[in-house]
Scaffold this active site. Structure first.
Site: not given
Length: 390
Positions: A126-128, A130-131, A134, A343-344, A367
């Site tokens: 649990a690191l990330t 909203p602000g 990285s 292709g498609g 990461e």
């Protein structure tokens, strides 16, 4: 405690079993994983029995004890199928587990690493926020002393395995950064602690079956023994080292997925026809396959070299970022070419290369984004040159 090395013969057996499991048990059920957005319970149980939840956890604590050079060989096999499989036990072995392995006290390791190695406990990193993505120096989650305890408040975002986690490795600021350090500590927080609120499962572009969500910590009280390493200043260093190691692993995972995209492309080109002629006979298709193969070979060599440098403690900063940057960008290009070759058909759901195309986009983000890797590589090369000139 001493760390027991896994012999080459034993490792080759582990690698062969993993390859067999991936190719014969998981690959045939990729569409099931995609459709239901979950890895089936029986595959999870097989992975537990094989020791995959603790392959990078030392044998002293119940794991298989693979070093990073062995880890990347395993990761290249795991990358060959749905990335949800690896994600299921990736945090135990990687960014979460390595924080405990590298910085935990003996008591903390004894309490948590063995159940993590068996898969009875899923740990989440649990690191990330909203602000703060990285660059973890910008995180706002706070931990404040209250007598002998700590009170944690904050919000974490895009946390892998959060919906199924039993334990959160939580990074929180205990003071502003100063001359003593970044002021970031890391705590062991059980998922059932009062005040821990796990949000709804995120709806993502790809990687169905690999679950992420927000996690809120509202006046979560933990004892002093929850402070990893017993120090307030371990957090930032623990995060940086764990992420750097994880970058080599993600690079290897990318190589495995690129190999799968290449194999799918060659098989399709050899059999699909245009005007009665197999498209693989056309030189422009051959050129795309050649570019894919070149990327895979270059990525594999770079990953192995970066892992060797890590194990030998020669380079734990530039090489991991270079491997992660090259291999995650490479697999994106290989996947794009795979869709083009098909292709498609390559744009249709339930076609393997369409899933791969969506799955690998995330590899350039977690990461540390490609942009962060470029900053790490460039800044460290310049700093090294400046030190040598003073």
């Amino acid at each position: 405690m001493t760390t027991t090395e896994v012999s080459d013969d034993d490792f080759q057996e582990i690698l062969a079993q993993t390859r067999h499991f991936v190719r014969t048990a998981v690959v045939p059920r990729e569409q099931e994983i995609l459709a239901h957005d979950r890895v089936p319970d029986d595959l999870r149980e097989q992975a537990k029995k094989m020791g995959l939840f603790g392959y990078a956890i030392p044998q002293d604590w119940g794991g298989l004890g693979l070093n990073l050079a062995q880890d990347v060989e395993l990761a290249m096999e795991l990358g060959y199928t749905s990335l949800a499989l690896r994600s299921m036990f990736g945090t135990n072995n990687g960014i979460a587990g390595q924080v405990l392995v590298g910085f935990g006290t003996d008591e903390q390791k004894s309490r948590w690493l063995e159940p993590m190695a068996t898969g009875d406990v899923v740990a989440s990193f649990a690191l990330t926020e909203p602000g703060a993505g990285s660059n973890p120096s910008g995180l706002r989650t706070k931990a404040v002393r209250d007598d002998a305890d700590w009170i944690i408040n904050g919000q974490k975002r895009f946390i892998t395995n959060a919906p199924t986690a039993d334990l959160f490795i939580v990074f929180a600021r205990t003071r502003p950064a100063d001359d003593q350090g970044a002021g970031i500590a890391v705590f062991l927080v059980p998922a059932d602690a009062d005040g821990v609120v796990v949000g709804a499962k995120d709806a993502k572009m790809g990687q169905e079956g690999a679950w992420t969500s927000d996690v809120n910590f509202d006046d979560v009280r933990v004892p002093a023994s929850a402070l990893i390493g017993g120090s307030e200043d371990i957090g930032y260093r623990a995060a940086m080292i764990s992420l750097a190691r994880g970058r080599v692993h993600i690079a290897a995972l990318s190589v495995g997925t690129a190999q799968r995209a290449l194999d799918e492309s060659v098989a399709y080109a050899a059999t699909a026809t245009q005007g009665g002629t197999p498209i693989g006979n056309f030189q422009l298709v051959q050129a795309m396959i050649a570019d894919q193969q070149t990327g895979v070979l270059a990525g594999r060599a770079l990953v192995r070299d970066a892992a060797r440098r890590w194990v030998n403690n020669e380079d734990r900063r530039i090489a991991p970022s270079a491997a992660k940057l090259f291999c995650t960008e490479m697999v994106g290009q290989v996947a794009d070419l795979a869709v083009q070759i098909h292709g498609g058909s390559g744009y249709m759901r339930e076609v393997t290369v369409e899933r791969i195309y969506r799955d690998v986009r995330l590899l350039r983000l977690y990461e540390g984004t490609s942009e962060i890797q470029r900053l790490i590589i460039g800044a460290n090369l310049v700093k090294t040159a400046q030190r040598e000139n003073t």
